[in-house]
Scaffold this active site. Structure first.
Site, PDB file in Angstrom:
ATOM      1  N   HIS A 139      12.427  14.360 -28.224  1.00  0.00           N
ATOM      2  CA  HIS A 139      11.985  13.751 -27.095  1.00  0.00           C
ATOM      3  C   HIS A 139      11.565  14.532 -25.876  1.00  0.00           C
ATOM      4  O   HIS A 139      12.268  14.747 -24.787  1.00  0.00           O
ATOM      5  CB  HIS A 139      13.480  13.059 -26.506  1.00  0.00           C
ATOM      6  CG  HIS A 139      13.229  11.867 -25.711  1.00  0.00           C
ATOM      7  ND1 HIS A 139      13.816  10.671 -25.623  1.00  0.00           N
ATOM      8  CD2 HIS A 139      12.224  11.440 -24.640  1.00  0.00           C
ATOM      9  CE1 HIS A 139      13.467   9.845 -24.846  1.00  0.00           C
ATOM     10  NE2 HIS A 139      12.454  10.177 -24.294  1.00  0.00           N
ATOM     11  N   ARG A 177      10.335   4.730 -27.040  1.00  0.00           N
ATOM     12  CA  ARG A 177      11.886   4.603 -27.407  1.00  0.00           C
ATOM     13  C   ARG A 177      11.866   4.534 -28.760  1.00  0.00           C
ATOM     14  O   ARG A 177      11.281   3.534 -29.695  1.00  0.00           O
ATOM     15  CB  ARG A 177      12.662   3.394 -26.672  1.00  0.00           C
ATOM     16  CG  ARG A 177      12.685   3.698 -25.317  1.00  0.00           C
ATOM     17  CD  ARG A 177      13.603   4.867 -24.828  1.00  0.00           C
ATOM     18  NE  ARG A 177      13.873   5.069 -23.582  1.00  0.00           N
ATOM     19  CZ  ARG A 177      13.148   6.004 -22.829  1.00  0.00           C
ATOM     20  NH1 ARG A 177      12.196   6.765 -23.195  1.00  0.00           N
ATOM     21  NH2 ARG A 177      13.616   6.102 -21.384  1.00  0.00           N
ATOM     22  N   THR A 232       6.129   7.511 -28.689  1.00  0.00           N
ATOM     23  CA  THR A 232       6.667   8.624 -27.778  1.00  0.00           C
ATOM     24  C   THR A 232       7.531   7.610 -26.703  1.00  0.00           C
ATOM     25  O   THR A 232       7.791   7.918 -25.565  1.00  0.00           O
ATOM     26  CB  THR A 232       5.702   9.232 -26.908  1.00  0.00           C
ATOM     27  OG1 THR A 232       4.496   8.471 -26.597  1.00  0.00           O
ATOM     28  CG2 THR A 232       4.712  10.301 -28.000  1.00  0.00           C
ATOM     29  N   GLU A 257      19.431   9.130 -31.210  1.00  0.00           N
ATOM     30  CA  GLU A 257      18.707  10.518 -30.871  1.00  0.00           C
ATOM     31  C   GLU A 257      20.204  11.185 -30.460  1.00  0.00           C
ATOM     32  O   GLU A 257      21.087  10.684 -29.820  1.00  0.00           O
ATOM     33  CB  GLU A 257      17.996  10.352 -29.470  1.00  0.00           C
ATOM     34  CG  GLU A 257      16.452   9.836 -29.861  1.00  0.00           C
ATOM     35  CD  GLU A 257      15.880   9.947 -28.552  1.00  0.00           C
ATOM     36  OE1 GLU A 257      16.220  10.570 -27.488  1.00  0.00           O
ATOM     37  OE2 GLU A 257      14.803   9.386 -28.503  1.00  0.00           O
TER      38      GLU A 257
END
Ligand code: DGY
Length: 336
Positions: A291, A243, A241, A272
């Site tokens: 995210h 990067r 959780t 992402e």
């Protein structure tokens, strides 16, 4: 000039919770980028021209070009996040621009999400939901969707800052053995949470769950690669959780596909968003969410308030309540 007209010009790169914008209103003319997607770079360069303050998100690459485009009026960069790897901090510091972030207020929200992912991966919740919806639930099965035990297992926490420690507190409630690794041991936090400092290798070898809470840096970039993943147990579950760039996605795919580790759960990916043709999306033993670590109403509202407080302080020439580069206050301003 109209005396009621706010003095400062501010650009906000996406609509943040209203509570933050409301705080800024008395001080500045605010332009908010209303799109769902971040402003493209050429538009960002245009929008920042002549602004006094920039309120940005982790999706905005704030480099020297953006600071130069803003010009000498730019007094503050306020990040709506705790992480700031999208901002070229040394360029900001060289220009004497303070950069703020929002630490603390998303610690529990992020640890809650990491814990939810850990539980969901251990007990195969997402797979089980897919199974039910696909009409595969015919009877109670003695061997159906067996998962891993959480209570009493060993958790390895990589990065023992605020969020890592919050994970340790949660793990304690599950009677877990808690190992942690960081650049330096933190004996006080370890004593409070019952965690034990180990080398990374030992943590990887002993842990049933490995959860990542370290900053992205040169050292942590692809820290999880073919070699480190091979050091984990074949039954281990990896949670990220922090990067996306900390885990090499190709190595993770190989590890999950070939049974090097059992399962993974990711809130962050590289890149992402994850490309829809990524082979990772074909794997059953992987959970991916977009995210959302800090995405509780309370957390995001507090982040908006803190980002506004940093921004306003910077506009007024005051020290930011949460400043990433406090060196700017102790050195003479040198604008390029
Ligand atoms: C952060 O703050 O760095 C998170 O990744 C998003 O809230």
């Amino acid at each position: 000039m109209n005396p009621n007209q706010p003095l400062f010009k501010v650009f906000v790169t996406r609509r943040i919770p209203e509570v933050g914008l409301k705080r800024i209103e008395p001080y500045a003319q605010i332009e908010v980028w209303e799109d769902e997607l971040p402003p493209p770079k050429d538009i960002l360069l245009e929008k920042v021209r002549g602004i006094d303050g920039l309120l940005c998100l982790l999706t905005d690459p704030i480099d020297a070009a953006v600071m130069d485009a803003a010009g000498p009026s730019l007094k503050v960069i306020s990040q709506y996040a705790v992480g700031y790897d999208n901002i070229d901090i040394s360029s900001a510091t060289r220009r004497g621009i303070p950069v703020g972030n929002t630490p603390g207020v998303l610690t529990d929200a992020t640890a809650d999400l990491a814990w939810a992912l850990l539980m969901a991966a251990a007990r195969r919740i997402v797979e089980a939901d897919r199974y039910t919806r696909a009409g595969k639930w015919k009877t109670w099965g003695p061997q159906t969707l067996l998962g891993a035990s959480v209570a009493g297992a060993t958790i390895g926490i990589v990065g023992f800052g605020r969020i890592g420690q919050a994970m340790a507190k949660r793990a304690r409630g599950f009677d877990m053995r808690i190992l942690y690794h960081d650049l330096r041991p933190n004996p006080q936090a370890a004593a409070e949470t019952g965690a034990q400092f180990t080398s990374l290798d030992l943590l990887l070898a002993k842990s049933d769950f490995v959860t990542i809470h370290t900053w992205l840096s040169e050292e942590s970039h692809h820290l999880f690669n073919d070699e480190t993943l091979r050091k984990m147990k074949p039954t281990a579950i990896l949670i990220n959780t922090a990067r996306g760039q900390i885990v090499d996605p190709d190595a993770l795919y190989r590890a999950l596909k070939n049974g090097v580790i059992a399962y993974a759960a990711l809130d962050v990916t590289e890149p992402e968003p994850i490309p829809m043709d990524s082979p990772l999306l074909q794997l059953e033993n992987l959970i991916i969410v977009p995210h959302i670590g800090s995405a509780s109403v309370a957390s995001r509202s507090r982040m908006a308030e803190m980002a506004a407080e940093n921004l306003i302080a910077g506009l007024k020439g005051e020290e930011l309540p949460n400043c990433i580069n406090p060196q700017v206050y102790s050195r003479p301003k040198a604008r390029p």
